[in-house]
Design a protein around this motif. Structure first.
Motif, PDB file in Angstrom:
ATOM      1  N   TYR A  55      19.587  65.781  58.540  1.00 25.02           N
ATOM      2  CA  TYR A  55      20.549  65.153  58.657  1.00 25.02           C
ATOM      3  C   TYR A  55      21.438  65.298  59.224  1.00 25.02           C
ATOM      4  O   TYR A  55      22.158  64.010  59.363  1.00 25.02           O
ATOM      5  CB  TYR A  55      20.340  64.580  56.884  1.00 25.02           C
ATOM      6  CG  TYR A  55      19.637  64.521  55.882  1.00 25.02           C
ATOM      7  CD1 TYR A  55      18.458  63.767  56.747  1.00 25.02           C
ATOM      8  CD2 TYR A  55      19.091  64.780  54.542  1.00 25.02           C
ATOM      9  CE1 TYR A  55      17.149  63.742  56.096  1.00 25.02           C
ATOM     10  CE2 TYR A  55      18.674  64.696  54.062  1.00 25.02           C
ATOM     11  CZ  TYR A  55      17.371  63.500  54.288  1.00 25.02           C
ATOM     12  OH  TYR A  55      15.954  63.579  53.803  1.00 25.02           O
ATOM     13  N   THR A  81      21.216  64.981  62.855  1.00 30.61           N
ATOM     14  CA  THR A  81      20.615  63.413  64.224  1.00 30.61           C
ATOM     15  C   THR A  81      21.957  62.702  63.196  1.00 30.61           C
ATOM     16  O   THR A  81      22.201  61.396  63.984  1.00 30.61           O
ATOM     17  CB  THR A  81      19.525  63.461  63.753  1.00 30.61           C
ATOM     18  OG1 THR A  81      19.360  63.247  61.671  1.00 30.61           O
ATOM     19  CG2 THR A  81      18.426  64.525  63.472  1.00 30.61           C
ATOM     20  N   GLY A  82      22.536  62.895  61.956  1.00 27.97           N
ATOM     21  CA  GLY A  82      23.168  61.784  61.806  1.00 27.97           C
ATOM     22  C   GLY A  82      23.135  60.721  60.888  1.00 27.97           C
ATOM     23  O   GLY A  82      23.382  59.543  60.773  1.00 27.97           O
ATOM     24  N   ARG A  83      21.460  61.260  59.921  1.00 28.67           N
ATOM     25  CA  ARG A  83      20.605  60.099  59.972  1.00 28.67           C
ATOM     26  C   ARG A  83      20.163  60.806  58.635  1.00 28.67           C
ATOM     27  O   ARG A  83      19.819  61.527  58.504  1.00 28.67           O
ATOM     28  CB  ARG A  83      19.544  59.401  60.595  1.00 28.67           C
ATOM     29  CG  ARG A  83      20.914  58.940  62.320  1.00 28.67           C
ATOM     30  CD  ARG A  83      19.060  58.505  63.389  1.00 28.67           C
ATOM     31  NE  ARG A  83      17.860  58.156  62.726  1.00 28.67           N
ATOM     32  CZ  ARG A  83      16.646  58.423  63.211  1.00 28.67           C
ATOM     33  NH1 ARG A  83      16.290  58.838  64.173  1.00 28.67           N
ATOM     34  NH2 ARG A  83      14.855  57.889  62.552  1.00 28.67           N
ATOM     35  N   GLU A  84      19.550  59.667  57.797  1.00 26.55           N
ATOM     36  CA  GLU A  84      18.707  60.184  56.283  1.00 26.55           C
ATOM     37  C   GLU A  84      17.564  59.117  56.200  1.00 26.55           C
ATOM     38  O   GLU A  84      17.756  59.272  54.847  1.00 26.55           O
ATOM     39  CB  GLU A  84      19.999  59.853  54.731  1.00 26.55           C
ATOM     40  CG  GLU A  84      21.100  60.861  55.407  1.00 26.55           C
ATOM     41  CD  GLU A  84      21.892  61.155  53.820  1.00 26.55           C
ATOM     42  OE1 GLU A  84      21.346  60.516  53.254  1.00 26.55           O
ATOM     43  OE2 GLU A  84      22.276  61.826  53.887  1.00 26.55           O
ATOM     44  N   ASN A  85      17.724  58.907  56.838  1.00 26.96           N
ATOM     45  CA  ASN A  85      16.005  58.239  57.181  1.00 26.96           C
ATOM     46  C   ASN A  85      14.853  58.292  58.154  1.00 26.96           C
ATOM     47  O   ASN A  85      14.227  58.093  58.234  1.00 26.96           O
ATOM     48  CB  ASN A  85      16.024  56.330  57.275  1.00 26.96           C
ATOM     49  CG  ASN A  85      16.256  56.996  58.806  1.00 26.96           C
ATOM     50  OD1 ASN A  85      16.912  57.411  59.520  1.00 26.96           O
ATOM     51  ND2 ASN A  85      16.760  54.976  59.005  1.00 26.96           N
ATOM     52  N   VAL A  86      15.564  60.009  58.553  1.00 28.24           N
ATOM     53  CA  VAL A  86      14.275  60.384  59.685  1.00 28.24           C
ATOM     54  C   VAL A  86      12.720  60.765  58.699  1.00 28.24           C
ATOM     55  O   VAL A  86      12.203  60.860  60.198  1.00 28.24           O
ATOM     56  CB  VAL A  86      14.897  61.964  60.336  1.00 28.24           C
ATOM     57  CG1 VAL A  86      15.832  61.381  60.779  1.00 28.24           C
ATOM     58  CG2 VAL A  86      15.125  62.823  59.573  1.00 28.24           C
ATOM     59  N   GLU A 139       9.820  58.213  59.853  1.00 26.30           N
ATOM     60  CA  GLU A 139       8.976  58.730  61.093  1.00 26.30           C
ATOM     61  C   GLU A 139       7.628  59.138  61.453  1.00 26.30           C
ATOM     62  O   GLU A 139       7.016  60.274  62.062  1.00 26.30           O
ATOM     63  CB  GLU A 139       9.798  59.069  62.026  1.00 26.30           C
ATOM     64  CG  GLU A 139      11.319  58.248  62.529  1.00 26.30           C
ATOM     65  CD  GLU A 139      12.215  58.228  63.521  1.00 26.30           C
ATOM     66  OE1 GLU A 139      11.443  57.637  64.398  1.00 26.30           O
ATOM     67  OE2 GLU A 139      13.158  58.390  63.270  1.00 26.30           O
TER      68      GLU A 139
END
Length: 456
Positions: free
Chosen positions: A361, A364-369, A372
């Motif tokens: 998290y 990548t700066g994302r929490e929906n990875v 995928e």
């Protein structure tokens, strides 16, 4: 395989030496025949000159120390200058038989340490009933010297001192003896990049040949025992110890052995090495100290595109598991990771695992990875190494600073909720609280693994 310590020039082989050598040439990549005094070292060199795969060492055994004085240094240096000589020794301390006075042993050992440093060839160390004294030598007088602990006997102080100073550890026939469980246990602490095998033939025959003269090809029994104990294949330990022997002795390496590996096989798993980058600086980590792991050079000099990995994987379905695990953190190359993983699953990969520090998290700066990776990755093995934030920051030392531990825990919980198999792992460093870590695994409802710390 390479027998890193034999005495093929000894009289025990006079009757059938050429037959033994012929078998060695068929089955082994190389043999190092080890000298024990001046005349013996000359014999070793002469034998090595006759055979392309035999190399020699030249030195003075502690038993022979009383026969020499410091003026032997020039003569020994002359022998060591031969191209077929790859090491100094065997040299060291033997306070078991005491065939030379302690002071004389130390004097001649010190002379050989100086030569090893001067000419840049490693020193093969013999030590018996002198582990503490040898440890002190290594700490105080052997900085900058490459070394091998020959026929390692299992002493913990010597093992830790030798490994912390970059030495290699060589196991011989005694590791195969049923009663030597404590010796085998030390294998778990030796980094794969520092492991060697030897026979010390004609002595120390392995268990299945006890009572018979030992010979270099019997090193295979030691390889088999080590493989079984470390849950590796015979070919894994063969590869590991062969590459290590070439590295320490400066022997020619093949392109396959020397070039950085994008993918590498261990047992019947295929590992994918995506990057050298990692946002953590774990106290036990080998990065920056060792490029070789399990007989492979993992220090990439570039970041290959996804198609290069696909080309090398070829048929992912033939492996038990595809594992994204290399020199760095797989999620540092998120796009390449997901592209290769999806391709591998489509092409028939049975199982796919990602070994990660769990900081995806933050990376990548994302929490929906995680969405995928559905129907692509089966398992996330998260290297957590702590049961609480205080311990985590002390051991893992993430570059993201505060909030890192909480981010990893959130990733673990999220992955578990989304149906992924999750394992948390830790290295059993000094002071590690096993029970607290197990309790955390139960609380998170995930499996756990605790590995012994490799000493580097």
């Amino acid at each position: 395989m390479i027998d890193t310590h034999a005495h093929l020039h000894f009289p025990q082989f006079d009757k059938d030496r050429e037959e033994v050598i012929k078998e060695c040439e068929q089955k082994l990549a190389a043999v190092v025949t080890v000298g024990c005094n001046i005349d013996d070292s000359i014999n070793a060199v002469n034998l090595a000159r006759k055979h392309h795969f035999i190399y020699a060492s030249a030195g003075i055994h502690p038993h022979d120390a009383s026969n020499y004085s410091l003026d032997i240094k020039d003569k020994l240096r002359e022998i060591l200058s031969d191209d077929k000589v790859v090491a100094v020794g065997e040299a060291g301390l033997d306070f078991y038989r005491n065939l030379s006075p302690k002071e004389k042993q130390e004097e001649i050992f010190r002379l050989q340490i100086e030569l090893s440093r001067e000419i840049g060839k490693p020193i093969i160390i013999h030590t018996r009933e002198a582990s503490h004294e040898m440890s002190e030598f290594i700490k105080k007088e052997m900085e900058g010297v490459k070394g091998i602990i020959h026929c390692f006997n299992g002493d913990t102080e010597l093992l830790e001192t030798a490994l912390k100073n970059g030495f290699f550890i060589s196991y011989a026939g005694p590791v195969t003896y049923p009663k030597n469980e404590a010796l085998r246990e030390t294998l778990k602490k030796v980094p794969s990049s520092r492991l060697l095998v030897e026979t010390d033939s004609p002595y120390l025959s392995p268990q299945k040949k006890r009572g018979k003269r030992n010979q270099p090809t019997y090193v295979a029994y030691t390889v088999k025992t080590i493989a079984d104990y470390l849950d590796l294949n015979f070919t894994d330990v063969d590869r590991i110890t062969t590459v290590n022997a070439k590295r320490i002795f400066g022997l020619p390496m093949t392109k396959e052995e020397s070039e950085p590996k994008l993918v590498y096989k261990v047992r019947n798993n295929l590992y994918i090495n995506l990057t050298t980058k990692c946002p953590c600086n774990c106290v036990f980590c080998f990065r920056g100290k060792e490029n070789y792991v399990l007989g492979y050079n993992l220090k990439l000099d570039r970041e290959p595109i996804a198609e290069e990995y696909m080309y090398r994987i070829k048929n992912p379905g033939i492996y038990d598991e595809i594992v994204f695990c290399g020199y760095g953190e797989p999620f540092e190359r998120f796009d390449t990771l997901i592209k290769v993983a999806k391709w591998a699953k489509k092409m028939g990969a049975k199982k796919i695992r990602v070994n990660t520090n769990g900081l995806v998290y933050l990376i990548t700066g994302r929490e929906n990875v995680l969405d995928e990776f559905k129907a692509v990755v089966d398992t996330f093995n998260v290297s957590l190494n702590a049961s609480n934030p205080e311990e985590y920051y002390k051991v893992v030392r993430p570059s993201f600073g505060n909030g890192s531990f909480e981010s990893v825990i959130k990733f673990i919980i999220d992955a578990k909720e989304k149906g992924f198999n999750v394992i948390i792992s830790a290295v059993n460093i000094e002071g590690f609280n096993k029970e607290a870590f197990k309790s955390l695994a139960r609380k998170l409802d995930v499996d756990y693994r605790i590995r012994e710390q490799k000493i580097v």
